[in-house]
Motif scaffolding. Sequence first.
Motif, mmCIF file in Angstrom:
data_model
loop_
_atom_site.group_PDB
_atom_site.id
_atom_site.type_symbol
_atom_site.label_atom_id
_atom_site.label_comp_id
_atom_site.label_asym_id
_atom_site.label_seq_id
_atom_site.Cartn_x
_atom_site.Cartn_y
_atom_site.Cartn_z
ATOM 1 N N HIS A 9 -56.886 17.337 0.181
ATOM 2 C CA HIS A 9 -56.658 18.300 -0.897
ATOM 3 C C HIS A 9 -56.462 19.676 -0.274
ATOM 4 O O HIS A 9 -57.336 20.170 0.436
ATOM 5 C CB HIS A 9 -57.874 18.295 -1.828
ATOM 6 N N VAL A 10 -55.308 20.317 -0.552
ATOM 7 C CA VAL A 10 -54.937 21.560 0.136
ATOM 8 C C VAL A 10 -54.722 22.682 -0.866
ATOM 9 O O VAL A 10 -53.866 22.586 -1.752
ATOM 10 C CB VAL A 10 -53.655 21.375 0.976
ATOM 11 N N LYS A 26 -49.046 25.998 1.616
ATOM 12 C CA LYS A 26 -49.507 24.678 1.164
ATOM 13 C C LYS A 26 -48.426 23.611 1.338
ATOM 14 O O LYS A 26 -48.698 22.503 1.782
ATOM 15 C CB LYS A 26 -49.942 24.741 -0.310
ATOM 16 N N GLY A 27 -47.194 23.964 0.966
ATOM 17 C CA GLY A 27 -46.113 22.993 1.084
ATOM 18 C C GLY A 27 -45.843 22.602 2.522
ATOM 19 O O GLY A 27 -45.657 21.427 2.834
ATOM 20 N N THR A 59 -48.687 20.308 3.758
ATOM 21 C CA THR A 59 -48.624 18.947 3.219
ATOM 22 C C THR A 59 -47.449 18.163 3.793
ATOM 23 O O THR A 59 -47.561 16.966 4.040
ATOM 24 C CB THR A 59 -48.554 18.953 1.683
ATOM 25 N N ARG A 108 -47.446 11.964 -1.561
ATOM 26 C CA ARG A 108 -47.531 13.430 -1.484
ATOM 27 C C ARG A 108 -47.180 14.022 -2.836
ATOM 28 O O ARG A 108 -46.219 13.607 -3.471
ATOM 29 C CB ARG A 108 -46.600 13.969 -0.399
ATOM 30 N N ASN A 157 -46.466 17.789 -4.597
ATOM 31 C CA ASN A 157 -46.252 19.225 -4.496
ATOM 32 C C ASN A 157 -45.749 19.761 -5.822
ATOM 33 O O ASN A 157 -45.112 19.041 -6.583
ATOM 34 C CB ASN A 157 -45.217 19.557 -3.409
ATOM 35 N N GLU A 204 -51.226 19.099 -2.985
ATOM 36 C CA GLU A 204 -51.217 20.553 -3.019
ATOM 37 C C GLU A 204 -51.782 21.036 -4.355
ATOM 38 O O GLU A 204 -51.378 20.568 -5.419
ATOM 39 C CB GLU A 204 -49.777 21.054 -2.847
ATOM 40 N N THR A 242 -55.384 27.133 3.159
ATOM 41 C CA THR A 242 -54.412 27.872 3.948
ATOM 42 C C THR A 242 -54.655 29.374 3.774
ATOM 43 O O THR A 242 -55.674 29.804 3.241
ATOM 44 C CB THR A 242 -52.982 27.520 3.514
ATOM 45 N N ASN A 271 -49.634 27.384 10.604
ATOM 46 C CA ASN A 271 -49.757 26.254 9.682
ATOM 47 C C ASN A 271 -50.002 24.952 10.440
ATOM 48 O O ASN A 271 -50.822 24.123 10.029
ATOM 49 C CB ASN A 271 -48.496 26.134 8.826
#
Length: 452
Positions: A26-27, A33-34, A37, A53, A55, A121, A145, A264
């Motif tokens: 979990h981000v 974030k994108g 992930t 995934r 987003n 995300e 992040t 990142n």
Amino acid sequence: MSIELSLDRIRLLASHLPPYSRPTVHVAGTNGKGSITCMLSSIFATSGLTVGRFNSPHLVSVEDSILINEQSISPEEYSLSRAAVESADQAHGTEVSNFEMLTLVALQVFEKLRVDVVVIEVGMGGRLDATNYIPDESILLSALTTVDLDHQAFLGNTVELIAKEKASIARKNKPFVLGIQKYAAVENVVRSVVEQTGAHFIATHSAQRRAWDDAIDGPLPPTFSLDAESFRPPLAQPITFTSPAFPSSLAALLYLNGSHQVENLSLVLTIVSTIMMHPLCASRMPSGFSERISENIKTGIRKATWRGRLSFHRLTVSSPNPRAITVLVDGAHNRASSETLAPYVSNIITILDGNPQVRILRLTYILALSHSPPETPKDTLSPLFASQSSTHLSIQTKVAAVRFTSPDGMPWVKSVPPSEIAAAVHESVSGVGLWVASDEGKIQGQLESALE
């Protein structure tokens, strides 16, 4: 804008659907974030796992937000899962929001396909975001992040308040990995939230840039060229990363553009290392997980792509004379992300400035913005027009201001009128050519006209 942040509705509706049980990363975060992930998913998929995934928002169609092994699900798969969730919503009168509906559809798809691991995300914030309803037992690890000012109307007016909201995705007894931060105050706030939750705080280990090594990376590629007929992308970023999870330092090539992607990637590799080494994480992964990751992680890093984030494209302009042009696309949507985009553009100018065969650079910004108070168009755009020096290049700058259609299922995302964008450009920079689309009427055709 009408957004009611709460987990009550989604929890109630989820209780009437097949339970979600997939191991999930979990981000949360303001920016990145994108990218996080997509890199995680690429590493997992390249290592032979089946990866889900999620987003948001989607890039072109709603199916783009739900991926299996880096491929969007089919419209048929989306429609089937959505119909099941909508039926339960109507039967129980839960009246979930569009984003809550989309979140449940994604999780039902992942559960139905019994994927090995899911990377999700956060939509906005963290504590009350729809994705935070996921049961504790499904969370492998939480990550945060970069934190910056964004969505202040919902999350708070300081980075400390925003960090508190975002860090509240932490789960008891589960690892929580904090990425590299711009503001020192963020770490103190996050540590406090994580400790109160009973999660395990882990700081990101930094990946380091290194020189190109023919023995590791192969022959040096041809020189970067923006020419549409003979385009050659910028050089990949060689990195090295040290972690107890890997027997020796990891040396890899990162093809995602921008120096910020090294930060990142640092978070991504810390997440992967933690999953490999933390007993609660490793026990949820398929047999031989660590060995498969070690064998394939370099390939996973190299293959990671993220459309719409510093991605180059070749387009054809039809009039007045048909010709190909090179376009750099980026989804910078707040001041912090513009401050990341601006130095990348400056770096391209520096590279071209060193090429004696390039004398003129025609640089055109085609800009559309979403309405996101209290941030103003000038707040977001001004970093793009900071002074750009060049020794040999003649830089000819133009700006086009356009509108966009609201993403499917997200009517609250509205376009700033082009006239307001033009006013912000006038305030930020002088001496540029300006083309402004209509504030009213059809949106279709504005981008094509701006390109022409």
